[in-house]
Write a protein that holds these residues in place. Structure first.
Motif, PDB file in Angstrom:
ATOM      1  N   UNK A 140       0.788  -1.008   0.388  1.00  0.00           N
ATOM      2  CA  UNK A 140       0.379   0.083   0.024  1.00  0.00           C
ATOM      3  C   UNK A 140       0.747   1.106   0.131  1.00  0.00           C
ATOM      4  N   UNK A 141       0.181   2.515  -0.294  1.00  0.00           N
ATOM      5  CA  UNK A 141       1.713   3.698  -0.025  1.00  0.00           C
ATOM      6  C   UNK A 141       0.328   4.862   0.512  1.00  0.00           C
ATOM      7  N   UNK A 142       0.952   5.567   1.304  1.00  0.00           N
ATOM      8  CA  UNK A 142       0.303   6.816   2.496  1.00  0.00           C
ATOM      9  C   UNK A 142       0.031   8.094   1.572  1.00  0.00           C
ATOM     10  N   UNK A 143       0.000   8.574   1.571  1.00  0.00           N
ATOM     11  CA  UNK A 143      -0.795  10.086   0.807  1.00  0.00           C
ATOM     12  C   UNK A 143       0.692  10.921   1.540  1.00  0.00           C
ATOM     13  N   UNK A 144       1.682  11.346   0.409  1.00  0.00           N
ATOM     14  CA  UNK A 144       2.848  11.927   0.147  1.00  0.00           C
ATOM     15  C   UNK A 144       2.961  13.184   0.734  1.00  0.00           C
ATOM     16  N   UNK A 146      14.691   9.555  -6.275  1.00  0.00           N
ATOM     17  CA  UNK A 146      14.046   9.716  -7.374  1.00  0.00           C
ATOM     18  C   UNK A 146      14.910  12.215  -8.456  1.00  0.00           C
ATOM     19  N   UNK A 147      15.795  11.808  -8.936  1.00  0.00           N
ATOM     20  CA  UNK A 147      15.675  12.879  -9.216  1.00  0.00           C
ATOM     21  C   UNK A 147      15.286  13.636 -10.072  1.00  0.00           C
ATOM     22  N   UNK A 148      14.260  14.219 -11.122  1.00  0.00           N
ATOM     23  CA  UNK A 148      13.190  14.790 -12.066  1.00  0.00           C
ATOM     24  C   UNK A 148      14.052  15.225 -12.991  1.00  0.00           C
ATOM     25  N   UNK A 149      13.615  15.421 -14.288  1.00  0.00           N
ATOM     26  CA  UNK A 149      15.210  16.637 -15.615  1.00  0.00           C
ATOM     27  C   UNK A 149      14.743  17.135 -15.149  1.00  0.00           C
ATOM     28  N   UNK A 150      15.458  18.157 -15.877  1.00  0.00           N
ATOM     29  CA  UNK A 150      14.832  19.399 -16.647  1.00  0.00           C
ATOM     30  C   UNK A 150      13.705  19.985 -17.542  1.00  0.00           C
ATOM     31  N   UNK A 151      13.474  20.733 -16.418  1.00  0.00           N
ATOM     32  CA  UNK A 151      11.962  21.650 -17.068  1.00  0.00           C
ATOM     33  C   UNK A 151      11.468  20.767 -16.177  1.00  0.00           C
ATOM     34  N   UNK A 152      11.713  20.022 -15.390  1.00  0.00           N
ATOM     35  CA  UNK A 152      10.420  18.897 -14.190  1.00  0.00           C
ATOM     36  C   UNK A 152      10.140  19.526 -12.928  1.00  0.00           C
ATOM     37  N   UNK A 153       9.112  18.612 -12.345  1.00  0.00           N
ATOM     38  CA  UNK A 153       8.747  18.230 -11.108  1.00  0.00           C
ATOM     39  C   UNK A 153       9.013  17.208  -9.917  1.00  0.00           C
ATOM     40  N   UNK A 154       9.260  17.231  -8.898  1.00  0.00           N
ATOM     41  CA  UNK A 154       8.586  15.949  -8.578  1.00  0.00           C
ATOM     42  C   UNK A 154       7.375  15.464  -8.481  1.00  0.00           C
ATOM     43  N   UNK A 155       6.566  16.272  -8.812  1.00  0.00           N
ATOM     44  CA  UNK A 155       4.937  15.814  -8.687  1.00  0.00           C
ATOM     45  C   UNK A 155       5.263  14.855 -10.132  1.00  0.00           C
ATOM     46  N   UNK A 156       5.808  14.563 -11.624  1.00  0.00           N
ATOM     47  CA  UNK A 156       5.993  14.420 -12.460  1.00  0.00           C
ATOM     48  C   UNK A 156       6.279  12.329 -12.002  1.00  0.00           C
ATOM     49  N   UNK A 157       6.655  12.511 -10.976  1.00  0.00           N
ATOM     50  CA  UNK A 157       7.370  11.274 -10.690  1.00  0.00           C
ATOM     51  C   UNK A 157       6.323  11.004  -9.611  1.00  0.00           C
ATOM     52  N   UNK A 158       4.916  11.504  -9.929  1.00  0.00           N
ATOM     53  CA  UNK A 158       4.095  10.423  -8.647  1.00  0.00           C
ATOM     54  C   UNK A 158       4.069   9.134  -8.487  1.00  0.00           C
ATOM     55  N   UNK A 177      19.889  27.448  -0.117  1.00  0.00           N
ATOM     56  CA  UNK A 177      19.074  26.709  -1.085  1.00  0.00           C
ATOM     57  C   UNK A 177      17.864  26.110  -0.134  1.00  0.00           C
ATOM     58  N   UNK A 178      17.045  26.345  -0.664  1.00  0.00           N
ATOM     59  CA  UNK A 178      15.967  25.686  -0.873  1.00  0.00           C
ATOM     60  C   UNK A 178      14.788  25.261  -0.897  1.00  0.00           C
ATOM     61  N   UNK A 179      14.692  23.988  -0.885  1.00  0.00           N
ATOM     62  CA  UNK A 179      14.175  22.920  -1.834  1.00  0.00           C
ATOM     63  C   UNK A 179      12.925  22.172  -0.327  1.00  0.00           C
ATOM     64  N   UNK A 180      12.068  22.076  -1.383  1.00  0.00           N
ATOM     65  CA  UNK A 180      10.910  21.483  -1.218  1.00  0.00           C
ATOM     66  C   UNK A 180      11.691  19.479  -1.434  1.00  0.00           C
ATOM     67  N   UNK A 181      10.956  18.410  -0.735  1.00  0.00           N
ATOM     68  CA  UNK A 181      10.838  17.525  -1.003  1.00  0.00           C
ATOM     69  C   UNK A 181       9.492  16.504  -1.191  1.00  0.00           C
ATOM     70  N   UNK A 182       9.313  15.656  -1.634  1.00  0.00           N
ATOM     71  CA  UNK A 182       7.272  14.759  -1.464  1.00  0.00           C
ATOM     72  C   UNK A 182       8.561  13.718  -0.854  1.00  0.00           C
ATOM     73  N   UNK A 183       7.472  12.378   0.681  1.00  0.00           N
ATOM     74  CA  UNK A 183       8.247  11.499   0.260  1.00  0.00           C
ATOM     75  C   UNK A 183       6.921  10.771   0.141  1.00  0.00           C
ATOM     76  N   UNK A 184       7.103   9.363   0.104  1.00  0.00           N
ATOM     77  CA  UNK A 184       6.248   8.721  -0.528  1.00  0.00           C
ATOM     78  C   UNK A 184       6.581   7.091   0.629  1.00  0.00           C
ATOM     79  N   UNK A 185       5.754   6.433   1.319  1.00  0.00           N
ATOM     80  CA  UNK A 185       5.855   5.937   2.468  1.00  0.00           C
ATOM     81  C   UNK A 185       4.805   4.512   2.351  1.00  0.00           C
ATOM     82  N   UNK A 186       5.179   3.494   2.155  1.00  0.00           N
ATOM     83  CA  UNK A 186       4.421   1.731   2.487  1.00  0.00           C
ATOM     84  C   UNK A 186       3.154   1.877   3.713  1.00  0.00           C
ATOM     85  N   UNK A 187       1.987   1.804   3.331  1.00  0.00           N
ATOM     86  CA  UNK A 187       1.123   1.547   4.664  1.00  0.00           C
ATOM     87  C   UNK A 187       1.320   0.907   5.454  1.00  0.00           C
TER      88      UNK A 187
END
Length: 432
Positions: free
Chosen positions: A82-86, A120-132, A98-108
Motif C-alpha cells: 500500500x501507499x500513504x498520501x505523500x 528520484x531526481x527529476x529532469x530539466x523543466x520537470x518537478x517532483x509531482x511528475x514522478x508521483x 538553497x531552499x527546496x521541497x521533497x515529496x516523501x512516499x511511504x508504504x502503508x
C-alpha cells in the motif's frame, strides 16, 4: 512557435507553411544542409543497427529452460504494502543558501527488517509531482521514496523563463547543486530516521533513479567523474546539436571551478533513464562507477539519443553489474502530459505512432522494482526479472518492444558498434 502554428492549420504541418510562419527571412546554406542531411542519416542508420543488435543479443540470451513468468509476481502491478498520501518536506540547506521541497512516499505497511530507500531526481523543466506514479509504485513494494525539487532547473524555473523573469534555461550551478541536493536529502532522512521512522530506514545502501538531467545527477552521486577536457572536444564538433543534450552539457564549460566528483558512498545502485551523461563524464569518468547501474534508452528520444548518450556509456561502465534497457518508441518524455500545441504537432504526422504511456510504464516499473530489489533490498529472488527473458515476456505481441541486456553482452555490442564509430569519426573529420 512556427511548428505549432503550422500543425494547427487545416492542411497540417508542411515545410512551406512552417517557413511561412517563421518570424524572419532566412538565407539557406544548401551545402551545409546537405552535410547535415548526410550526418542525420548516419545517426538514423546507427540507431537502427543499435536496436537490431540489442534485440539480437537479448534473443540469444533467452534461457534454454523457459520460465513461466505468468506464474510469478507481476511487477507491472502495485505491490502488497500500500501507499500513504505523500508528505511534503521543506528543506533549507543554509550552507548553500538553497531552499527546496521533497515529496516523501511511504508504504502503508512496513516491510520486515530495514526499509529500503530510493531517491528520484527529476529532469530539466520537470518537478517532483511528475514522478508521483513511479514513486507510488515503488512505495507499494515497501520502499520509502524521496523526490526532491531541483529549484534551478525545474518546472518553476522554466515557467519564469517563459514569463521573462529568467534569462537562462537553467542555472549553471545546477551541475553542482543537483548532486548536493541528493546528499542533503540523505542527511535529512538520517536526522529524521530515529524520530519519525523508528530507525527503520536503510540509509547506508540507497538507490537513486534519475531521468535526463536527473540521470546526470544519479551517475554523479554514484561515482562518475566530470571530464572537462572530453566535454570541450565534444562541444566543438559540427552538428553536435544533433545530440540535443549537448546543449545542456556544454553549458558546464562556462562554470568556473566546477568540481569533478560528487560521490556519495551511501548510494549503492543507480538507474539513469534517458540520462544526460556521455560527454560530460566521458569514458574516463564513467569508468569510475563501481556500483550496479541500469541505463534506460528510448529509440525515439531526440533529447538524449540512445546512440549518443547510452550505448557508449553502457560499454564504458566498468561495473560488473550493469544493464541496458531499450524501449522502442519511447521519446524521452510522456507526451500525454504535453500542452495542446505540442500534441497538435505530433498528431499532424499521420505516420508517427507512439507507444502508450501505460506500456512504457509497464516496462519501466518492472525493471526499476527488479533492479532495486536485487541491489538495494538484497532480495536475490528478483534476479530472475533482470533478464532478457522477462522483458521478452513483458513485450509479448506489442508493436513497441523492450529489450534488456546485461554486462555479458557489452563486448559483443562494442564489436558491432565499432565499425559505426570508425565511420562516424571519419565522416566527422571530413565534415570538419
Amino acid at each position: 512557435t512556427a511548428l505549432i502554428k503550422s500543425a494547427s492549420e487545416p492542411q497540417g504541418l508542411t515545410l512551406l507553411n512552417f517557413l511561412d510562419h517563421l518570424p524572419a527571412n532566412l538565407q539557406i546554406n544548401l551545402d551545409q544542409i546537405l552535410r547535415l542531411r548526410n550526418t542525420v542519416q548516419k545517426v538514423i542508420d546507427a540507431t537502427r543497427i543499435l536496436n537490431q543488435e540489442v534485440a539480437r543479443l537479448s534473443t540469444e540470451a533467452l534461457t534454454l529452460n523457459p520460465i513461466d513468468f505468468s506464474s510469478l509476481l507481476d511487477l507491472r502491478q502495485p505491490g502488497i504494502y500500500g501507499v500513504k498520501e505523500p508528505q511534503r518536506l521543506f528543506l533549507n540547506d543554509t550552507q548553500r543558501n538553497r531552499k527546496f521541497y521533497v515529496d516523501l512516499y511511504q508504504p502503508q505497511i512496513w516491510r520486515s527488517g530495514k526499509t529500503p530507500v530510493v531517491i528520484i531526481s527529476h529532469g530539466l523543466a520537470s518537478r517532483p509531482e511528475d514522478f508521483a506514479k513511479r514513486a507510488r509504485h515503488l512505495a507499494s513494494y515497501g520502499y520509502v521514496v524521496a523526490v526532491p525539487q531541483h529549484p534551478g532547473s525545474d518546472f518553476r524555473h522554466a515557467s519564469d523563463l517563459l514569463a521573462g523573469r529568467r534569462q537562462e534555461v537553467f542555472e549553471l550551478q545546477e551541475f553542482i547543486d543537483r548532486p548536493l541536493d541528493i546528499s542533503y536529502v540523505l542527511d535529512e532522512l538520517e536526522r529524521l530516521n530515529a524520530k519519525d521512522f523508528e530507525g527503520r530506514l536503510q540509509l547506508d545502501k540507497v538507490g537513486v533513479h534519475g531521468h535526463s538531467f536527473g540521470g546526470y545527477t544519479a551517475l554523479a552521486v554514484g561515482g562518475a567523474t566530470i571530464d572537462l577536457e572530453n566535454l570541450q572536444q565534444e562541444c566543438q564538433r559540427e552538428f553536435g546539436f544533433l545530440n540535443l543534450s549537448l546543449l545542456l552539457q556544454c553549458r558546464a564549460l562556462a562554470l568556473p571551478n566546477l568540481p569533478t566528483q560528487f560521490r556519495d558512498t551511501r548510494v549503492q545502485a543507480v538507474i539513469g533513464a534517458n540520462p544526460v551523461n556521455r560527454s560530460i563524464f566521458g569514458q574516463k569518468g564513467l569508468a569510475n562507477v563501481e556500483i550496479p547501474v541500469l541505463l534506460g534508452s528510448g529509440l525515439y528520444d531526440p533529447a538524449t539519443p540512445a546512440i549518443f548518450e547510452q550505448a557508449g556509456s553502457f560499454i564504458w561502465l566498468k561495473s560488473l553489474e550493469k544493464y541496458l534497457v531499450i524501449i522502442e518508441g519511447q521519446a524521452h518524455v510522456d507526451f500525454s502530459q504535453m500542452d495542446a500545441g505540442i500534441t497538435d504537432t505530433i498528431n499532424s504526422f499521420e505516420q508517427l505512432i507512439l507507444p502508450t504511456p501505460e506500456l512504457i510504464d509497464s516496462y519501466a516499473n518492472s525493471g526499476i522494482v527488479a533492479f532495486f530489489e536485487v541491489y538495494i533490498a538484497n532480495n536475490p529472488d528478483f534476479k530472475v526479472y533482470l533478464s532478457s527473458a522477462y522483458f521478452h515476456y513483458l513485450s509479448g505481441e506489442e508493436p513497441f518492444r523492450s529489450y534488456l541486456i546485461d554486462g555479458s553482452a557489452a563486448e559483443s555490442l562494442e564489436q558491432k558498434l565499432l565499425p559505426l564509430k570508425q565511420q562516424w569519426l571519419q565522416h566527422r573529420s571530413t565534415q570538419e
